[in-house]
Design a protein around this motif. Structure first.
Motif, PDB file in Angstrom:
ATOM      1  N   ARG A  85     -13.935  19.562  77.404  1.00  0.00           N
ATOM      2  CA  ARG A  85     -15.353  19.844  77.229  1.00  0.00           C
ATOM      3  C   ARG A  85     -16.120  18.685  76.600  1.00  0.00           C
ATOM      4  O   ARG A  85     -17.342  18.653  76.626  1.00  0.00           O
ATOM      5  CB  ARG A  85     -15.548  21.109  76.404  1.00  0.00           C
ATOM      6  N   LYS A  86     -15.398  17.726  76.008  1.00  0.00           N
ATOM      7  CA  LYS A  86     -16.065  16.592  75.353  1.00  0.00           C
ATOM      8  C   LYS A  86     -16.567  15.592  76.381  1.00  0.00           C
ATOM      9  O   LYS A  86     -15.903  15.329  77.377  1.00  0.00           O
ATOM     10  CB  LYS A  86     -15.110  15.875  74.397  1.00  0.00           C
ATOM     11  N   LYS A  87     -17.712  15.016  76.066  1.00  0.00           N
ATOM     12  CA  LYS A  87     -18.274  13.982  76.926  1.00  0.00           C
ATOM     13  C   LYS A  87     -17.680  12.628  76.508  1.00  0.00           C
ATOM     14  O   LYS A  87     -17.589  12.334  75.316  1.00  0.00           O
ATOM     15  CB  LYS A  87     -19.785  13.978  76.758  1.00  0.00           C
ATOM     16  N   PHE A  88     -17.277  11.839  77.476  1.00  0.00           N
ATOM     17  CA  PHE A  88     -16.714  10.520  77.199  1.00  0.00           C
ATOM     18  C   PHE A  88     -17.850   9.513  77.095  1.00  0.00           C
ATOM     19  O   PHE A  88     -18.623   9.324  78.035  1.00  0.00           O
ATOM     20  CB  PHE A  88     -15.741  10.109  78.305  1.00  0.00           C
ATOM     21  N   ILE A  89     -17.949   8.866  75.936  1.00  0.00           N
ATOM     22  CA  ILE A  89     -18.955   7.825  75.726  1.00  0.00           C
ATOM     23  C   ILE A  89     -18.201   6.517  75.510  1.00  0.00           C
ATOM     24  O   ILE A  89     -17.564   6.310  74.473  1.00  0.00           O
ATOM     25  CB  ILE A  89     -19.876   8.167  74.537  1.00  0.00           C
ATOM     26  N   THR A  90     -18.244   5.676  76.514  1.00  0.00           N
ATOM     27  CA  THR A  90     -17.462   4.441  76.528  1.00  0.00           C
ATOM     28  C   THR A  90     -17.680   3.614  75.264  1.00  0.00           C
ATOM     29  O   THR A  90     -16.723   3.135  74.653  1.00  0.00           O
ATOM     30  CB  THR A  90     -17.815   3.589  77.765  1.00  0.00           C
ATOM     31  N   ARG A  91     -18.921   3.446  74.876  1.00  0.00           N
ATOM     32  CA  ARG A  91     -19.261   2.614  73.713  1.00  0.00           C
ATOM     33  C   ARG A  91     -18.531   3.097  72.454  1.00  0.00           C
ATOM     34  O   ARG A  91     -17.941   2.309  71.725  1.00  0.00           O
ATOM     35  CB  ARG A  91     -20.778   2.630  73.517  1.00  0.00           C
ATOM     36  N   ASP A  92     -18.550   4.412  72.219  1.00  0.00           N
ATOM     37  CA  ASP A  92     -17.895   4.974  71.028  1.00  0.00           C
ATOM     38  C   ASP A  92     -16.384   4.754  71.076  1.00  0.00           C
ATOM     39  O   ASP A  92     -15.761   4.412  70.069  1.00  0.00           O
ATOM     40  CB  ASP A  92     -18.180   6.470  70.903  1.00  0.00           C
TER      41      ASP A  92
END
Length: 183
Positions: A85-92
């Motif tokens: 369910r988590k969104k993948f944020i490349t930068r983080d």
């Protein structure tokens, strides 16, 4: 609207008795060798986390999102396990692992290093990474759950495994270390 995928609602605690791909059979062989119990459900090919929601409900666990990533030079490869369910944020993610921008790795590397195809990425593919090309990265939220949901190297079945067994039996067998992140 997508067609609803067929799911056999039978919950199995044994390996399949019908004919399966060799790479799937190798998973069951290894789980037996390492004395790692599992729960299994069979279904049509599930290529995305969204398609796995009914499987999640039947197994009582959230199937992990597994992303196969690499740097731009294609010299460093990562298998990231995170809650579906988590969104993948490349930068983080890149900041936490001290890496430059990453992207999805080409399928030929997933096949060469993990013997997997897109849609079937799984921690169990690390059993095929004998030369340690791939760094495992796990979101702490996955580690904190009692069970891990994953595919047995093919996306037509799903398994639940004890997180403890994965961390203390499977990963030592494959000799892969884990990098932990909080996404």
């Amino acid at each position: 609207m997508t067609d609803r995928k067929h799911i056999d609602p039978t919950i199995y605690t044994t390996r399949p008795t019908d004919e399966r791909l060799e790479k799937e059979n190798r998973v069951y062989d290894l789980l037996e060798e390492l004395n790692i119990p599992f729960v299994r459900i069979d279904h049509d090919a599930m290529n995305t986390i969204d398609e796995c929601q009914d499987v999640d409900r039947l197994l009582g666990v959230e199937i992990c999102k597994n992303l196969f990533l690499c740097n731009s030079q294609k010299t460093k490869f990562y298998l990231l396990m995170m809650p579906g369910r988590k969104k993948f944020i490349t930068r983080d993610f890149c900041k936490q692992i001290n890496s430059s921008r990453l992207s999805f790795a080409p399928p030929e590397y997933m096949k060469a290093y993990l013997d997997l195809t897109p849609g079937s990425a799984s921690i169990l593919g690390l059993m095929n990474d004998h030369d340690h090309h791939v760094q495992l990265v796990m979101d702490q939220e996955v580690v904190d759950q009692p069970l891990i949901g994953c595919h047995p190297c093919i996306n037509t079945s799903s398994l639940t495994l004890s997180t403890n067994d994965v961390l203390n039996k499977f990963l030592p067998y494959t000799d892969h270390n884990v990098l932990y992140v909080n996404l």
